[in-house]
Design a protein around this motif. Structure first.
Motif, short mmCIF file in Angstrom:
data_model
loop_
_atom_site.label_atom_id
_atom_site.label_comp_id
_atom_site.label_asym_id
_atom_site.label_seq_id
_atom_site.Cartn_x
_atom_site.Cartn_y
_atom_site.Cartn_z
N ASN A 1 91.66 -17.73 27.28
CA ASN A 1 92.22 -16.38 27.23
C ASN A 1 93.64 -16.36 27.79
O ASN A 1 94.21 -15.29 28.00
N GLN B 1 90.62 -1.89 17.48
CA GLN B 1 90.08 -2.08 16.13
C GLN B 1 91.03 -1.53 15.06
O GLN B 1 90.65 -0.72 14.21
N ASP C 1 91.46 -15.31 19.11
CA ASP C 1 91.94 -14.15 18.35
C ASP C 1 92.85 -14.60 17.20
O ASP C 1 93.90 -15.22 17.42
N ASN C 2 92.46 -14.26 15.98
CA ASN C 2 93.28 -14.61 14.82
C ASN C 2 94.63 -13.90 14.82
O ASN C 2 95.60 -14.39 14.25
N ASN C 3 94.70 -12.72 15.46
CA ASN C 3 95.98 -12.01 15.55
C ASN C 3 96.98 -12.78 16.40
O ASN C 3 98.18 -12.55 16.30
N ILE D 1 95.12 -12.78 26.36
CA ILE D 1 94.63 -12.67 24.99
C ILE D 1 93.11 -12.72 24.99
O ILE D 1 92.48 -13.05 25.99
N THR D 2 92.53 -12.42 23.84
CA THR D 2 91.10 -12.65 23.61
C THR D 2 90.94 -14.04 23.03
O THR D 2 91.65 -14.41 22.07
N LYS E 1 101.89 -5.97 19.33
CA LYS E 1 100.65 -6.45 19.93
C LYS E 1 99.61 -5.35 19.82
O LYS E 1 99.66 -4.35 20.54
N GLN F 1 95.85 -3.89 20.17
CA GLN F 1 94.65 -4.08 20.97
C GLN F 1 93.61 -3.04 20.58
O GLN F 1 93.88 -1.83 20.65
#
Length: 558
Positions: free
Chosen positions: A272, A30, A281-283, A277-278, A26, A28
Motif C-alpha cells: 500500500n 467508486q 489498484d489498477n488506477n 494507495i490501495t 487521484k 478515491q
C-alpha cells in the motif's frame, strides 16, 4: 468572459483544459466513466457514493471546475483549495461542460485541491468531473507528485518522458517535467509521451527504487530488452540530475505461480506504499489489459520462457518466449524499474561560535563550514536566523565551485532572548538542496544546581520549621524553581537536591527557627561553614553577577 453556470466547451484565452481522465487526478471511491459525445473528449467521471473524492494539485493562479449539470446531481459538493472549503452545486437544467465553480486571484504557486460529495446517496445522488481549466502557463500535478528526485519518498511520484521506435529500446528524458500528454494506460508500440515513476522504497544497496506506473511500451520482446542490457540493468542519465547515477531494469516476477517472493507480488500486488494507495489498484499501476515482462525465467517450462504478470487481474501469472512481442491473451509490455544513487553534497567541518551569549554581549558571531559535492558541482548558499534571511540579503549567493569553505559573520543583536535557530541552506546548480542548523541561546539568566542536606541533632519537632530560598535580582526569591515561595524542611526531605531555574542569583538566604543553629556550607570553591545565631537570617553574598562558576550549593542545617 464566461461566468459560473455558463456552458464552456473550450477554454478561454489565458486558460488551458485538462480532461478528467488525466493521470494527475487521484480518484478515491467508486467513480465510474460515463461515455457521451457531448462531454469534453467524449466522457466524464461520476459517483453517487457519499464522501467519494477526487484530488489534484495545480500550479497557477486560477481554477475552473467543468462538469455536467443535471437535476439528478448534488447541491452540496465541497471543494477545498489549500484546506479552505467552499460549497458548490451541480444541480440544474441539463447542460454539458458547465462552469460549476471558479476561483481566481490565487497566489502563483502550487495549490492542493480536493472535491468531495457531502450528501448521501438518493435524491441529488451524483457528482461528476468532466475537466478543469487553469492558467495557460500553469501545470496540473498529481497530489503525490514531486518535481525533484530529492523530494521523493515512498508513495510519491515524479514525471518522466519516454520515446521509442517499434520493438526498440528508447530514450528517457525530462525528469520532473511536464513534456507532453501521458502514454496511454493501454500503452503503444511507438511511445512518445509522459509517465510516472512511483517511489516504492530502497534496494539492498540503499538506492532509491522507483517503478513505472504503466507499461511504457508494448510490442517489444524480452530479447530486445536483454540486448539493450535492460533485463539485468543498464545505466542511464538524466540531464536534470547529471551527477546522479541511474540504473534501469525489469521487475522480478517469481519462478512459479506459487512463488510470492518477488517484486511484482511484493510491490504491485501487496504493497500500500505506506498507506498512500490501495494494494493492486489498477488506477495506480495500470496493469489491466497488458502483460508486463519480468526478468524471471519460468524454469518449469523452459530456459526461454519468461514470466509475465498482470493483464486480466493483478496477481495473474503466465509466460512468453524470449522473441515474442505479444501473447495470445494480450500485448506484452515494458514496465521498467529505476534505481537511483543520488548525488550527495556534504556540509563538513561545521562551526558556529559561541553556543551561548549573554544578553548584554555585543559583537559578531562567525559561522564557518566546508562544502563538498560529488563531481564538484557548483553550489550556492544562504543563512537564516529564526527563519529571517541574514546573508545574502535575498536569494542565494552566486554559484561557486566545490569544494569550498565559507566564513560568514553576523551581529549578535540579530538574536532574540532564549533559543535562536541558525540555518545554513545550500543548493547545487540544479536546485538540489541540503541544510544544516544550529541553536544559539541568548541568556539573560543563569543556571545553578543546588544540593541541600539537612541534619538535625537530637529530637526535631514539626514546629521547628526552617525555610531556605534563593534571592534573585529585582527583589524576587526562588524555591524549588518556583518564584516567591518558601521551602520548608520536613522529616521527609532532610536530604535534597534541586536543580534551580535560570536566574541572576544574588544571595542564598537561610531563615531558621529560634532553637536551631544553622551552618551554611558552600562546597565547590566556596568558604567554610559559617555558624549563625539562633533566629538570625544568613545572607551570603555570592559576589557574582553571572553564576557560572559554581556547580553545587550545599546547605547543611544542624
Amino acid at each position: 468572459m464566461a461566468v459560473v453556470g455558463q456552458q464552456l466547451t473550450a477554454p478561454e484565452s489565458g486558460w488551458k483544459r485538462y480532461d478528467d481522465k488525466n493521470p494527475c487526478f487521484k480518484y478515491q471511491g467508486q467513480w465510474a466513466d460515463y461515455v457521451y459525445s457531448s462531454h469534453y473528449q467524449g466522457s466524464h467521471k461520476a459517483t453517487s457514493i457519499q464522501n467519494d473524492k477526487v484530488s489534484f494539485k495545480f500550479y497557477g493562479t486560477k481554477l475552473r471546475i467543468i462538469g455536467y449539470r443535471s437535476s439528478e446531481y448534488s447541491t452540496s459538493i465541497e471543494i477545498k483549495i489549500d484546506g479552505i472549503a467552499y460549497i458548490y452545486s451541480q444541480q440544474g437544467a441539463s447542460q454539458f461542460q458547465t462552469i460549476l465553480f471558479e476561483a481566481t486571484g490565487l497566489m502563483l504557486d502550487q495549490h492542493l485541491v480536493e472535491i468531495k460529495k457531502l450528501d448521501a446517496s438518493g435524491t441529488n445522488a451524483y457528482i461528476g468531473l468532466d475537466a478543469i481549466d487553469i492558467d495557460s502557463t500553469g501545470r496540473l500535478l498529481h497530489p503525490d507528485e514531486v518535481t525533484s528526485i530529492y523530494d521523493l519518498s515512498v508513495g510519491k511520484r515524479i514525471r518522466c518522458h519516454y520515446t521509442a521506435g517499434s520493438n526498440q529500446f528508447g530514450t528517457f528524458s525530462d525528469l520532473g517535467k511536464e513534456t507532453s500528454d501521458f502514454i496511454p494506460s493501454a500503452s503503444t508500440a511507438t511511445p512518445n509521451g509522459d509517465f510516472y515513476w512511483i517511489c516504492v522504497g530502497y534496494d539492498y544497496l540503499e538506492r532509491l527504487k522507483l517503478v513505472a506506473d504503466r507499461n511504457i511500451q508494448i510490442g517489444i520482446s524480452w530479447d530486445t530488452l536483454n540486448a539493450a542490457g535492460i533485463v539485468t540493468g543498464k545505466e542511464i542519465y538524466f540531464t536534470e540530475v547529471p551527477s546522479a547515477k541511474f540504473n534501469i531494469r525489469l521487475l522480478t516476477g517469481g519462478i512459479s505461480s506459487t512463488d510470492k517472493d518477488n517484486e511484482w507480488d511484493k510491490i504491485i500486488v501487496e504493497s500500500n506504499l505506506g498507506g498512500t494507495i490501495t494494494p493492486g489498484d489498477n488506477n495506480v499501476w495500470n496493469w489491466n489489459g497488458v502483460w508486463s515482462l519480468t526478468s524471471t525465467t519460468r524454469t518449469e517450462i523452459g530456459a526461454t520462457a519468461r514470466v509475465v504478470r498482470g493483464q486480466a487481474f493483478v496477481a495473474n501469472y503466465s509466460h512468453v518466449y524470449t522473441p515474442d512481442t505479444s501473447s495470445t491473451s494480450g500485448p506484452v509490455g515494458f514496465r521498467p524499474v529505476l534505481l537511483s544513487s543520488l548525488p550527495s553534497f556534504e556540509i563538513e567541518s561545521k562551526e558556529l561560535i559561541p553556543s551561548t551569549v549573554w544578553y548584554t554581549d555585543t559583537g559578531t558571531i562567525t559561522l564557518s563550514a566546508s562544502i563538498t559535492h560529488l563531481n564538484n558541482i557548483q553550489i550556492q548558499y544562504r543563512i537564516l536566523v529564526n527563519n529571517n534571511q541574514v546573508y545574502p540579503t535575498e536569494g542565494y549567493t552566486s554559484l561557486q565551485p566545490t569544494p569550498t569553505t565559507i566564513v560568514v559573520t553576523f551581529d549578535k543583536t540579530l538574536l532574540t532572548e532564549r533559543e535562536n535557530l541558525i540555518e545554513l541552506q545550500v543548493q547545487d546548480e540544479y536546485g538540489n538542496k541540503t541544510s544544516w542548523d544550529y541553536t544559539i541561546i541568548k541568556e539573560n539568566i543563569d543556571t545553578v544546581t543546588a544540593e541541600r542536606r539537612f541534619e538535625f541533632p537530637g529530637e526535631w519537632n514539626q514546629e521547628d520549621n526552617s525555610k531556605i530560598s534563593i534571592e534573585l535580582g529585582g527583589g524576587l526569591k526562588l524555591v524549588e524553581g518556583v518564584l516567591n515561595q518558601d521551602y520548608y524542611v520536613t522529616t521527609t526531605n532532610l536530604n535534597h537536591i534541586i536543580t534551580l531555574g535560570r536566574s541572576n542569583i544574588i544571595n542564598v538566604v537561610v531563615d531558621g527557627s529560634d532553637d536551631i543553629i544553622e551552618n551554611v556550607n558552600f562546597i565547590e570553591d566556596m568558604t567554610t561553614p559559617t555558624p549563625l545565631g539562633a533566629g538570625y537570617v544568613s545572607e551570603y553574598d555570592l559576589r557574582l553577577n553571572r553564576f557560572t562558576d559554581i556547580n553545587t550549593i550545599a546547605v547543611i542545617i544542624k
